[in-house]
Design an enzyme around this catalytic site. Sequence first.
Site, mmCIF file in Angstrom:
data_model
loop_
_atom_site.group_PDB
_atom_site.id
_atom_site.type_symbol
_atom_site.label_atom_id
_atom_site.label_comp_id
_atom_site.label_asym_id
_atom_site.label_seq_id
_atom_site.Cartn_x
_atom_site.Cartn_y
_atom_site.Cartn_z
ATOM 1 N N SER A 136 0.845 -1.200 0.000
ATOM 2 C CA SER A 136 0.000 0.000 0.000
ATOM 3 C C SER A 136 0.873 1.239 0.000
ATOM 4 O O SER A 136 1.995 1.245 0.528
ATOM 5 C CB SER A 136 -0.880 0.026 1.249
ATOM 6 O OG SER A 136 -1.511 1.279 1.361
ATOM 7 N N TYR A 148 -1.918 -1.248 10.521
ATOM 8 C CA TYR A 148 -2.045 -1.630 9.104
ATOM 9 C C TYR A 148 -0.813 -1.156 8.327
ATOM 10 O O TYR A 148 -0.227 -1.926 7.559
ATOM 11 C CB TYR A 148 -3.328 -1.012 8.548
ATOM 12 C CG TYR A 148 -3.523 -1.171 7.059
ATOM 13 C CD1 TYR A 148 -3.927 -2.378 6.515
ATOM 14 C CD2 TYR A 148 -3.314 -0.090 6.192
ATOM 15 C CE1 TYR A 148 -4.126 -2.515 5.140
ATOM 16 C CE2 TYR A 148 -3.511 -0.214 4.823
ATOM 17 C CZ TYR A 148 -3.906 -1.425 4.298
ATOM 18 O OH TYR A 148 -4.106 -1.557 2.947
HETATM 19 P P1 NDP Z 1 -11.336 -6.000 0.480
HETATM 20 O O1 NDP Z 1 -11.611 -5.684 1.911
HETATM 21 O O2 NDP Z 1 -12.263 -5.506 -0.568
HETATM 22 O O3 NDP Z 1 -11.215 -7.600 0.301
HETATM 23 C C1 NDP Z 1 -10.450 -8.318 1.216
HETATM 24 C C2 NDP Z 1 -10.244 -9.742 0.737
HETATM 25 O O4 NDP Z 1 -9.437 -10.407 1.733
HETATM 26 C C3 NDP Z 1 -11.524 -10.540 0.615
HETATM 27 O O5 NDP Z 1 -11.400 -11.473 -0.422
HETATM 28 C C4 NDP Z 1 -11.625 -11.244 1.961
HETATM 29 O O6 NDP Z 1 -12.366 -12.476 1.916
HETATM 30 C C5 NDP Z 1 -10.160 -11.514 2.276
HETATM 31 N N1 NDP Z 1 -9.971 -11.576 3.720
HETATM 32 C C6 NDP Z 1 -10.553 -10.763 4.639
HETATM 33 N N2 NDP Z 1 -10.234 -11.184 5.878
HETATM 34 C C7 NDP Z 1 -9.448 -12.270 5.734
HETATM 35 C C8 NDP Z 1 -8.854 -13.174 6.643
HETATM 36 N N3 NDP Z 1 -8.989 -13.028 7.954
HETATM 37 N N4 NDP Z 1 -8.137 -14.215 6.162
HETATM 38 C C9 NDP Z 1 -7.988 -14.379 4.825
HETATM 39 N N5 NDP Z 1 -8.551 -13.562 3.905
HETATM 40 C C10 NDP Z 1 -9.272 -12.524 4.352
HETATM 41 O O7 NDP Z 1 -9.838 -5.511 0.230
HETATM 42 P P2 NDP Z 1 -9.262 -4.611 -0.984
HETATM 43 O O8 NDP Z 1 -9.607 -5.244 -2.260
HETATM 44 O O9 NDP Z 1 -9.586 -3.204 -0.727
HETATM 45 O O10 NDP Z 1 -7.682 -4.763 -0.720
HETATM 46 C C11 NDP Z 1 -6.899 -5.759 -1.357
HETATM 47 C C12 NDP Z 1 -5.441 -5.502 -1.050
HETATM 48 O O11 NDP Z 1 -5.079 -4.197 -1.515
HETATM 49 C C13 NDP Z 1 -5.098 -5.528 0.432
HETATM 50 O O12 NDP Z 1 -3.815 -6.070 0.596
HETATM 51 C C14 NDP Z 1 -5.086 -4.065 0.805
HETATM 52 O O13 NDP Z 1 -4.284 -3.824 1.936
HETATM 53 C C15 NDP Z 1 -4.482 -3.471 -0.451
HETATM 54 N N6 NDP Z 1 -4.760 -2.062 -0.628
HETATM 55 C C16 NDP Z 1 -6.054 -1.621 -0.785
HETATM 56 C C17 NDP Z 1 -6.293 -0.289 -0.969
HETATM 57 C C18 NDP Z 1 -7.657 0.242 -1.170
HETATM 58 O O14 NDP Z 1 -7.786 1.484 -1.255
HETATM 59 N N7 NDP Z 1 -8.693 -0.565 -1.255
HETATM 60 C C19 NDP Z 1 -5.196 0.701 -0.968
HETATM 61 C C20 NDP Z 1 -3.904 0.130 -0.794
HETATM 62 C C21 NDP Z 1 -3.708 -1.198 -0.626
HETATM 63 P P3 NDP Z 1 -13.957 -12.478 2.309
HETATM 64 O O15 NDP Z 1 -14.661 -11.784 1.172
HETATM 65 O O16 NDP Z 1 -14.301 -13.906 2.411
HETATM 66 O O17 NDP Z 1 -14.062 -11.705 3.593
#
Ligand code: NDP
Length: 244
Positions: A136, A148
């Site tokens: 990120s 985070y």
């Molecule tokens: P989301 O919150 O939209 O999705 C998260 C995903 O991770 C889902 O598939 C979820 O599965 C899974 N997940 C959640 N909890 C767990 C857990 N305890 N164990 C295993 N898997 C888990 O995330 P984003 O798409 O926004 O983010 C994706 C990546 O991008 C992350 O690494 C985030 O840090 C990074 N990022 C995002 C940004 C943003 O602005 N959105 C900015 C910078 C980085 P389920 O649906 O089953 O809960």
Amino acid sequence: MRDLSGKTALVTGASRGIGRAIAERLAADGARVIVHYASNDDLAKETVAAIEGAGGQAYAVKAAFEDGVDALFEGIQGERLDILVNNAAILAGVLGTVSEEQFDRVFAVNVRAPYFIIERALPLLNDGGRIINISSAVVRIALPDLVYSMTKGALDTLGFSLAPLLGDRNITVNTVSPGVTETDMNAWLRADDGTAERAVTEVTALGRIGRPQDIADAVALLASEEARWITGHVLDVTGGYFLG
Ligand code: NDP
């Protein structure tokens, strides 16, 4: 589109958001995709159905990383992998609101899981493979969710330090750092009259909020043959967020 036919990709956190876009993009490029998720059975099924509906191949594997990564590896027994995308992550909270249990949980999902997924995936990963970790922009921009941000700093270090260890197998290790992207993680973007969105776009060189597909396309580039000479790199995929 790039040619990933014959390749198998494991994408963690692919039921929604950025992970789903990555899974769909790699599948569109020809990879067979393993769609990992934690709890949202319906959304994981939707991702698989979207990929299959577009002519691709995918299946889903459920594993909550608080409990470790055994369930993930039980679900992918017998697989060989070419591409591993460590995407799943969760937020913590601002200073003063995060208990020790929550701190451990966030580090377990965001850092411990990618580390042990890589360790256990290495014997399954074909030479010439790709490891791509989703970090990120918070590593270079001070934001109040310290825990985070710390997890993402650890991920950057992991990628940098791991790359030289895998060069003899021609496996590249790279890190993709998104900025603010339209996903469930950023529900606050839609929580007011547009003030939050305007505040972000004003400090973004390309003048809009990121879309999951913006990040997926960068991952597809790093997964491709064209990126064979790129390793140990952190790629800022933010549209120029907070450049100063
Ligand atoms: P989301 O919150 O939209 O999705 C998260 C995903 O991770 C889902 O598939 C979820 O599965 C899974 N997940 C959640 N909890 C767990 C857990 N305890 N164990 C295993 N898997 C888990 O995330 P984003 O798409 O926004 O983010 C994706 C990546 O991008 C992350 O690494 C985030 O840090 C990074 N990022 C995002 C940004 C943003 O602005 N959105 C900015 C910078 C980085 P389920 O649906 O089953 O809960």
